[in-house]
Design a protein around this motif. Structure first.
Motif, PDB file in Angstrom:
ATOM      1  N   GLY A 240      47.786  26.423  -0.410  1.00  0.00           N
ATOM      2  CA  GLY A 240      47.703  26.722  -1.833  1.00  0.00           C
ATOM      3  C   GLY A 240      46.508  26.088  -2.513  1.00  0.00           C
ATOM      4  N   SER A 241      45.673  25.377  -1.752  1.00  0.00           N
ATOM      5  CA  SER A 241      44.502  24.746  -2.368  1.00  0.00           C
ATOM      6  C   SER A 241      43.516  25.806  -2.851  1.00  0.00           C
ATOM      7  CB  SER A 241      43.832  23.779  -1.391  1.00  0.00           C
ATOM      8  OG  SER A 241      43.351  24.473  -0.266  1.00  0.00           O
ATOM      9  N   VAL A 242      42.850  25.472  -3.942  1.00  0.00           N
ATOM     10  CA  VAL A 242      41.904  26.389  -4.567  1.00  0.00           C
ATOM     11  C   VAL A 242      40.590  25.654  -4.768  1.00  0.00           C
ATOM     12  CG1 VAL A 242      41.386  27.708  -6.667  1.00  0.00           C
ATOM     13  CG2 VAL A 242      43.712  27.683  -5.758  1.00  0.00           C
ATOM     14  N   TYR A 243      39.506  26.321  -4.413  1.00  0.00           N
ATOM     15  CA  TYR A 243      38.164  25.779  -4.617  1.00  0.00           C
ATOM     16  C   TYR A 243      37.332  26.862  -5.284  1.00  0.00           C
ATOM     17  CZ  TYR A 243      33.612  23.735  -3.764  1.00  0.00           C
ATOM     18  OH  TYR A 243      32.361  23.218  -3.936  1.00  0.00           O
ATOM     19  N   GLY A 244      36.695  26.511  -6.361  1.00  0.00           N
ATOM     20  CA  GLY A 244      35.867  27.484  -7.064  1.00  0.00           C
ATOM     21  C   GLY A 244      34.457  26.979  -7.246  1.00  0.00           C
ATOM     22  N   THR A 245      33.543  27.923  -7.378  1.00  0.00           N
ATOM     23  CA  THR A 245      32.142  27.618  -7.638  1.00  0.00           C
ATOM     24  C   THR A 245      31.660  28.554  -8.730  1.00  0.00           C
ATOM     25  OG1 THR A 245      31.826  27.062  -5.310  1.00  0.00           O
ATOM     26  CG2 THR A 245      29.844  27.431  -6.613  1.00  0.00           C
ATOM     27  N   VAL A 246      31.000  27.990  -9.730  1.00  0.00           N
ATOM     28  CA  VAL A 246      30.429  28.774 -10.820  1.00  0.00           C
ATOM     29  C   VAL A 246      28.941  28.483 -10.854  1.00  0.00           C
ATOM     30  CG1 VAL A 246      30.438  29.193 -13.310  1.00  0.00           C
ATOM     31  CG2 VAL A 246      32.588  28.658 -12.126  1.00  0.00           C
ATOM     32  N   VAL A 247      28.144  29.539 -10.710  1.00  0.00           N
ATOM     33  CA  VAL A 247      26.687  29.405 -10.745  1.00  0.00           C
ATOM     34  C   VAL A 247      26.178  30.184 -11.945  1.00  0.00           C
ATOM     35  CG1 VAL A 247      24.510  29.874  -9.546  1.00  0.00           C
ATOM     36  CG2 VAL A 247      26.546  29.214  -8.229  1.00  0.00           C
ATOM     37  N   SER A 248      25.499  29.481 -12.840  1.00  0.00           N
ATOM     38  CA  SER A 248      24.864  30.140 -13.986  1.00  0.00           C
ATOM     39  C   SER A 248      23.715  29.275 -14.476  1.00  0.00           C
ATOM     40  CB  SER A 248      25.875  30.386 -15.113  1.00  0.00           C
ATOM     41  OG  SER A 248      26.374  29.177 -15.609  1.00  0.00           O
ATOM     42  N   MET A 249      22.727  29.924 -15.024  1.00  0.00           N
ATOM     43  CA  MET A 249      21.569  29.232 -15.589  1.00  0.00           C
ATOM     44  C   MET A 249      20.998  28.189 -14.631  1.00  0.00           C
ATOM     45  SD  MET A 249      22.737  29.199 -19.565  1.00  0.00           S
ATOM     46  CE  MET A 249      21.140  28.672 -20.070  1.00  0.00           C
ATOM     47  N   ARG A 250      20.928  28.581 -13.359  1.00  0.00           N
ATOM     48  CA  ARG A 250      20.352  27.741 -12.300  1.00  0.00           C
ATOM     49  C   ARG A 250      21.092  26.428 -12.082  1.00  0.00           C
ATOM     50  NH1 ARG A 250      15.856  30.038 -10.257  1.00  0.00           N
ATOM     51  NH2 ARG A 250      14.800  31.537 -11.558  1.00  0.00           N
ATOM     52  N   SER A 251      22.378  26.395 -12.464  1.00  0.00           N
ATOM     53  CA  SER A 251      23.192  25.212 -12.192  1.00  0.00           C
ATOM     54  C   SER A 251      24.502  25.639 -11.551  1.00  0.00           C
ATOM     55  CB  SER A 251      23.446  24.411 -13.470  1.00  0.00           C
ATOM     56  OG  SER A 251      24.275  25.133 -14.344  1.00  0.00           O
ATOM     57  N   LEU A 252      25.147  24.694 -10.891  1.00  0.00           N
ATOM     58  CA  LEU A 252      26.381  24.955 -10.159  1.00  0.00           C
ATOM     59  C   LEU A 252      27.440  23.954 -10.612  1.00  0.00           C
ATOM     60  CD1 LEU A 252      26.765  25.732  -6.461  1.00  0.00           C
ATOM     61  CD2 LEU A 252      27.929  23.719  -7.335  1.00  0.00           C
ATOM     62  N   ARG A 253      28.648  24.466 -10.845  1.00  0.00           N
ATOM     63  CA  ARG A 253      29.803  23.621 -11.151  1.00  0.00           C
ATOM     64  C   ARG A 253      30.921  24.001 -10.186  1.00  0.00           C
ATOM     65  NH1 ARG A 253      31.000  24.848 -17.194  1.00  0.00           N
ATOM     66  NH2 ARG A 253      30.371  26.899 -16.494  1.00  0.00           N
ATOM     67  N   THR A 254      31.744  23.041  -9.828  1.00  0.00           N
ATOM     68  CA  THR A 254      32.835  23.315  -8.897  1.00  0.00           C
ATOM     69  C   THR A 254      34.180  23.099  -9.585  1.00  0.00           C
ATOM     70  OG1 THR A 254      32.791  21.057  -8.045  1.00  0.00           O
ATOM     71  CG2 THR A 254      31.490  22.708  -6.851  1.00  0.00           C
ATOM     72  N   PHE A 255      35.216  23.614  -8.928  1.00  0.00           N
ATOM     73  CA  PHE A 255      36.574  23.616  -9.458  1.00  0.00           C
ATOM     74  C   PHE A 255      37.509  23.371  -8.286  1.00  0.00           C
ATOM     75  CE2 PHE A 255      40.331  26.355 -10.275  1.00  0.00           C
ATOM     76  CZ  PHE A 255      40.728  25.894 -11.523  1.00  0.00           C
ATOM     77  N   ASN A 256      38.354  22.354  -8.379  1.00  0.00           N
ATOM     78  CA  ASN A 256      39.331  22.050  -7.326  1.00  0.00           C
ATOM     79  C   ASN A 256      40.708  21.926  -7.948  1.00  0.00           C
ATOM     80  OD1 ASN A 256      37.864  21.624  -4.778  1.00  0.00           O
ATOM     81  ND2 ASN A 256      36.770  20.085  -5.975  1.00  0.00           N
TER      82      ASN A 256
END
Length: 170
Positions: free
Chosen positions: A62-78
């Motif tokens: 059930g683990s979730v990992y996300g990645t958001v890439v915008s405006m030449r930057s990256l953010r993650t989500f756990n």
């Protein structure tokens, strides 16, 4: 415990060969909405510049990992998820602080290669493993693609998703 390793090794050649992918048109909006709410993100709009959101979920843990890439930057989500009454529930969590993306052009190119598969859900009928949901704004269009176990499937769309994941994690 030893039998688990034997089972994994027995299927390793199969995984490398890849099972044939099957694609079906599917309404991915409920799943997209669940991730957006959990991450506190607004819905993608065609007027936004390039933005890429990749959500990975393990069926077993059930683990979730996300990645958001915008405006030449990256953010993650756990976070984690549960399955209740036929629906996947994603637990809310905060995105990480943004970091610079060195392979932004490569990510943008790979994402645009998924345009012909917009609105599809891809699978090769493997019960366990995990799912990947790709959302993006590319060339003024919103793209959404779901893929179950893309690393085990042989279709072109699965192979592009695997390359995209590799670029995100490198």
């Amino acid at each position: 415990m030893k039998w688990i390793y034997i089972a994994i090794l027995a299927f390793a050649p199969l995984a490398r060969a890849g099972l044939p992918s099957q694609s079906v048109r599917e309404d991915l909006k409920p799943e997209v909405h669940a991730y957006e709410i959990a991450a506190g993100l607004p819905a993608l709009r065609p007027t936004m510049g390039f933005e890429l959101r990749v959500w990975q979920r393990s069926y077993m843990s059930g683990s979730v990992y996300g990645t958001v890439v915008s405006m030449r930057s990256l953010r993650t989500f756990n976070t984690s998820s549960t399955y209740e009454h036929g629906k996947v529930i994603i637990k809310p969590a905060s995105l990480s602080a943004p970091v610079a993306v060195s392979n932004f052009r490569k990510l943008k190119k790979l994402t645009s290669e998924l345009e012909p598969y917009n609105g599809l859900s891809v699978s090769c009928d493997i019960a366990d493993g995990g799912s990947v949901l790709v959302q993006a704004v590319v060339n003024g269009q919103i793209l959404t693609l779901g893929a179950d176990n893309p690393n085990l499937c042989s279709g072109n769309e699965s192979e592009i998703v695997v390359r995209l994941l590799h670029e995100i994690h490198s």
